[in-house]
Design a protein around this motif. Structure first.
Motif, mmCIF file in Angstrom:
data_model
loop_
_atom_site.group_PDB
_atom_site.id
_atom_site.type_symbol
_atom_site.label_atom_id
_atom_site.label_comp_id
_atom_site.label_asym_id
_atom_site.label_seq_id
_atom_site.Cartn_x
_atom_site.Cartn_y
_atom_site.Cartn_z
ATOM 1 N N ASN A 1 27.637 -20.998 5.793
ATOM 2 C CA ASN A 1 26.858 -20.142 4.886
ATOM 3 C C ASN A 1 26.066 -20.984 3.899
ATOM 4 O OD1 ASN A 1 26.161 -18.221 2.648
ATOM 5 N ND2 ASN A 1 27.147 -16.835 4.109
ATOM 6 N N LEU A 2 24.812 -20.593 3.671
ATOM 7 C CA LEU A 2 23.919 -21.377 2.826
ATOM 8 C C LEU A 2 24.008 -21.006 1.347
ATOM 9 C CD1 LEU A 2 20.734 -21.476 5.088
ATOM 10 C CD2 LEU A 2 22.451 -23.242 4.772
ATOM 11 N N MET A 3 24.859 -20.027 0.997
ATOM 12 C CA MET A 3 24.991 -19.677 -0.420
ATOM 13 C C MET A 3 25.954 -20.633 -1.119
ATOM 14 S SD MET A 3 24.851 -15.535 -0.780
ATOM 15 C CE MET A 3 26.301 -15.174 0.225
ATOM 16 N N PHE A 4 25.568 -21.087 -2.317
ATOM 17 C CA PHE A 4 26.489 -21.849 -3.161
ATOM 18 C C PHE A 4 27.530 -20.886 -3.731
ATOM 19 C CE2 PHE A 4 22.710 -24.618 -3.499
ATOM 20 C CZ PHE A 4 23.288 -25.866 -3.298
ATOM 21 N N ALA A 5 28.789 -21.293 -3.664
ATOM 22 C CA ALA A 5 29.865 -20.442 -4.180
ATOM 23 C C ALA A 5 30.413 -21.020 -5.480
ATOM 24 C CB ALA A 5 30.988 -20.346 -3.153
ATOM 25 N N THR A 6 30.916 -20.149 -6.342
ATOM 26 C CA THR A 6 31.610 -20.588 -7.549
ATOM 27 C C THR A 6 32.663 -19.542 -7.894
ATOM 28 O OG1 THR A 6 31.303 -21.462 -9.793
ATOM 29 C CG2 THR A 6 29.998 -19.516 -9.206
ATOM 30 N N HIS A 7 33.363 -19.753 -8.985
ATOM 31 C CA HIS A 7 34.344 -18.771 -9.438
ATOM 32 C C HIS A 7 34.037 -18.367 -10.864
ATOM 33 C CE1 HIS A 7 36.550 -20.364 -5.964
ATOM 34 N NE2 HIS A 7 37.121 -19.174 -5.921
ATOM 35 N N VAL A 8 34.120 -17.060 -11.140
ATOM 36 C CA VAL A 8 33.834 -16.530 -12.467
ATOM 37 C C VAL A 8 35.124 -16.034 -13.097
ATOM 38 C CG1 VAL A 8 32.633 -14.712 -13.745
ATOM 39 C CG2 VAL A 8 31.468 -15.890 -11.867
ATOM 40 N N GLY A 9 35.352 -16.426 -14.335
ATOM 41 C CA GLY A 9 36.573 -16.005 -15.012
ATOM 42 C C GLY A 9 37.588 -17.125 -14.999
ATOM 43 N N PRO A 10 38.684 -16.910 -15.697
ATOM 44 C CA PRO A 10 39.608 -18.025 -15.909
ATOM 45 C C PRO A 10 40.443 -18.399 -14.696
ATOM 46 C CG PRO A 10 40.392 -16.044 -17.011
ATOM 47 C CD PRO A 10 39.043 -15.715 -16.480
ATOM 48 N N VAL A 11 40.569 -17.533 -13.695
ATOM 49 C CA VAL A 11 41.460 -17.824 -12.580
ATOM 50 C C VAL A 11 40.649 -18.055 -11.312
ATOM 51 C CG1 VAL A 11 43.483 -17.061 -11.301
ATOM 52 C CG2 VAL A 11 43.151 -16.324 -13.656
ATOM 53 N N GLU A 12 40.904 -19.193 -10.652
ATOM 54 C CA GLU A 12 40.183 -19.504 -9.429
ATOM 55 C C GLU A 12 40.922 -18.896 -8.245
ATOM 56 O OE1 GLU A 12 38.759 -23.670 -7.623
ATOM 57 O OE2 GLU A 12 38.229 -23.356 -9.735
ATOM 58 N N GLU A 13 40.463 -17.730 -7.814
ATOM 59 C CA GLU A 13 41.123 -17.029 -6.720
ATOM 60 C C GLU A 13 40.052 -16.261 -5.968
ATOM 61 O OE1 GLU A 13 43.681 -14.252 -8.751
ATOM 62 O OE2 GLU A 13 41.949 -12.995 -9.215
ATOM 63 N N SER A 14 40.420 -15.645 -4.866
ATOM 64 C CA SER A 14 39.397 -14.979 -4.059
ATOM 65 C C SER A 14 38.718 -13.860 -4.845
ATOM 66 C CB SER A 14 40.017 -14.433 -2.782
ATOM 67 O OG SER A 14 40.983 -13.455 -3.102
ATOM 68 N N ALA A 15 39.455 -13.205 -5.723
ATOM 69 C CA ALA A 15 38.867 -12.092 -6.471
ATOM 70 C C ALA A 15 37.783 -12.550 -7.429
ATOM 71 C CB ALA A 15 39.957 -11.342 -7.241
ATOM 72 N N SER A 16 37.774 -13.822 -7.789
ATOM 73 C CA SER A 16 36.774 -14.303 -8.738
ATOM 74 C C SER A 16 35.619 -15.036 -8.058
ATOM 75 C CB SER A 16 37.432 -15.233 -9.761
ATOM 76 O OG SER A 16 37.889 -16.410 -9.128
#
Lengths: 457, 457
Positions: A128-143
């Protein structure tokens, strides 16, 4: 003029402060570029020319500026999570990764293009060509969240907010300028293919029955912008309708505006008929029906969308390439950048003929101060007049004003035009308005040729 | 005027299309906002006012527009990887996370603010506020990169490229407008604290001996911008020098410009004396010495940096709050937004008094077309004149032009000014230039009061 060698453009861009490699002192960052003092002005001028043409002077288009990070469900509904990907092949030996379409044969049959091992390439897998990141304090799939790969989706997602708050009826458009990000495997050709870039996209919502008419309108209107506003030579522009087998999944018809780059004919802008694909997808994804009352049919409809979409960086590169010329003068060569006045980073340079004459310097500085509120102006006295002209020619400055010894007598200065190298003698007090009128296209240049060629003093 | 309730501002912003929650149809995204058709114009006007004041009309500041994703070594050298973090406390029971400084006592002694359990809070741990991503095809530590948490670092990293290509001597500045990202634990107060925001920062490089003089200069100059250019009431602005114990690690002295928000006095802009901290850090980190020849001392020096830094969103919010007023007219209440003309999203609205009179509509539409190339103009005939005035008052439109039945006789129209509600009668052909001059501050308003209050017809 033939297209100049790309190396000349890269060199000029670096040397004069148009474009620098990002983080250059740390070895750079592939696919990322910074726009220097001249580059940022050229880039802003291109963006302003687009915004003015697409939004400000029209009645039927409004603007939007959305966040780069959106709710990740946007990208699920749009199809980007599942489909915005390239097939990639890994080498089990050297661990490098390649785009399947760049390989010269089936992975099971060819050697690794890097280490030369045979039988070590995997079958193609989607990347996948999209850059991924995590939003919020916990790095999990939901973020998990993504950097947008296009600005368009925000215009679809906010369709109802815009239509309702602006009391809009069909047809109307929503326009946006903003950064987008694509994790390209092979960025390159200078700023042609970047991992971070600035898009200018407009979604024009029309009654479904009117799609063909508006598609044709926008193809013509956008081509006219490239020639009449940006000043690109029409002989280096062409329209190329997409074949059926190259259309994007959302598109019913697409026409590219292409430019004859040094690397060959390549896309400058695409005009796509996206049908009701996106609004329908987000209606299904969000549960909120994205429709609007259509007076012609007397019912609520999901509009069709005609989308002109382009990247600012390619317009920037095209302006440099298309404007670049090397001319042989009487004694020397000059590089001149034929930028449209609206695009030029500096509109006028004020040059005292002799920097060791305080009364000339004083008048030239005062003139610069008077010009600055009207147009982008600079003062330069750090070289001979011939060299100062060459400096301004090379960055596309349309006018130079020279304050010379005669100015002390007649209270006038010489305005010199970049392309023709002809001159006008104008009273100092009238120079600022004259320059402002010329730059805005409200006045016509009436210069006369010098008696001797410019480089003969 | 007392500061209006924040809810009134949020409601106006949503209702009229200034600000929408990002991805609202998907439930939004905490800390992310989209700027609607009016919001994007206000935001662009604020940015243009800053750029013009800081870059265009000055001789000693140039612009830059850098990539958001930079080489990650930038953030190691700057100290952000190690130090840009908040101490966080987790609840072992409900799994929620809290900022240590938001807790009302030591974690070992207090109950979880969410689930109320006792003895379940961990000791504070550091949580980095930079968003992380991966660049390139392989997700591994070598490809780790960050979204910039401030635009400033690009100006330091490109210091030598800018100084060299622009032939700059001290003092000079580099200015930038662009998005930054911080993974705030508690975004909130509408657009006051966002996870994605637009910074306007300028790094002004000075000889080390001149730091105090330039620090004082920029504090005064920036305060003047807020009052004279943006039009914020000086009684709601104050300067607050930082105490020694609250200075950032890079700062020797910092003064905040604060505004009396509904949530209390809060930072609008900070002016920081960053000394040579950043250039020295990047010299050490990159191995490239970032210094410049100083004519006064006759040697190469690492300049000191004075930095005015602000977020566009807070200027935007301040303009709405500071301009908002509810006035009691003769019969009705009006909401009026006293925006400076330079900031107003729409400069003039053209309103035909009767929309069922084609000859009025035609003249009003022609006038709108004539106005659009000069200033942001719109046409509206979808309500009674009183209601149309209220609509424009609420979005800060400084002038309305009414084409009435008398216009057919005298060929003139009525210009009405927002704040005073006074009027001028001007020949139709002269209206566009009159409006352009008023908006640009080149002309003075000479309106006279109506005989009857506006809301009495």
């Amino acid at each position: 003029m033939p297209a100049p060698n790309m190396d000349l453009i890269v060199s000029l861009a670096k040397r004069r402060g148009f474009v620098f490699p990002s983080s250059e002192i740390y070895g750079g960052m592939a696919g990322f570029w910074d726009y220097g003092p001249l580059g940022v002005e050229l880039k802003r001028n291109i963006e302003a020319a687009w915004w003015r043409h697409i939004v400000t002077v029209r009645d039927d288009v409004v603007g939007l500026e959305a966040a780069i990070i959106m709710n990740p469900r946007v990208w699920e509904a749009s199809g980007h999570v599942a489909g915005f990907s390239d097939p990639m092949v890994d080498c089990r030996n050297c661990k490098l990764r390649f785009r399947a379409e760049d390989l010269k044969g089936p992975p099971s049959e060819i050697a690794c293009p890097s280490c030369g091992s045979r039988g070590t390439l995997t079958e193609p897998r989607q990347f996948n060509l999209m850059f991924a990141t995590h939003v919020g304090p916990v790095e999990e799939s939901a973020s998990l969240a993504y950097l947008r790969p296009e600005t368009a989706q925000a215009m679809f997602v906010q369709f109802d907010n815009v239509a309702t708050t602006q009391r809009r009826k069909l047809p109307f458009g929503i326009a946006q300028i903003g950064r987008s990000f694509r994790n390209e495997i092979t960025p390159g050709n200078f700023i042609f293919r970047d991992r971070e870039f600035t898009q200018m996209e407009m979604e024009f919502f029309v009654p479904p029955a009117d799609e063909d008419r508006w598609f044709a309108y926008w193809v013509e209107e956008r081509l006219r912008w490239w020639t009449d506003v940006i000043g690109i030579g029409s002989e280096r522009l062409r329209l190329r309708p997409h074949d059926a087998d190259e259309l994007s999944h959302y598109s019913k018809q697409t026409t590219d505006i292409e430019y004859a780059f040094p690397i060959g004919w390549s896309e400058l802008e695409g005009i796509a008929d996206r049908t009701d694909y996106d609004l329908a997808a987000h209606s299904a994804g969000s549960g909120k029906r994205l429709a609007i009352f259509d007076e012609a049919s007397g019912e609520h409809v999901v509009p069709y969308v005609i989308e002109p979409a382009m990247g600012v960086e390619r317009a920037f590169l095209t302006a440099l390439i298309d404007g670049y010329e090397e001319q042989q003068l009487a004694r020397e060569k000059r590089v001149v950048l034929h930028l449209a006045s609206a695009l030029a980073p500096v509109k006028v340079a004020v040059l005292p003929l002799l920097r060791n004459r305080p009364e000339l310097v004083e008048r030239a500085r005062a003139l610069t101060t008077a010009l600055k509120p009207l147009v982008a102006a600079l003062y330069d006295d750090t070289a001979s007049i011939g060299k100062l002209y060459r400096r301004q020619d090379e960055i596309g400055t349309p006018y130079c004003v020279t304050v010379d010894v005669d100015s002390l007598e007649d209270g006038a200065a010489t305005i010199r035009e970049r392309d023709s190298m002809t001159q006008e003698r104008v009273a100092l007090g009238l120079v600022p308005q004259r320059i402002a009128d010329l730059v805005a296209g409200r006045a016509t240049w009436e210069g006369v040729a010098r008696e001797a060629p410019e480089d003969e003093g």
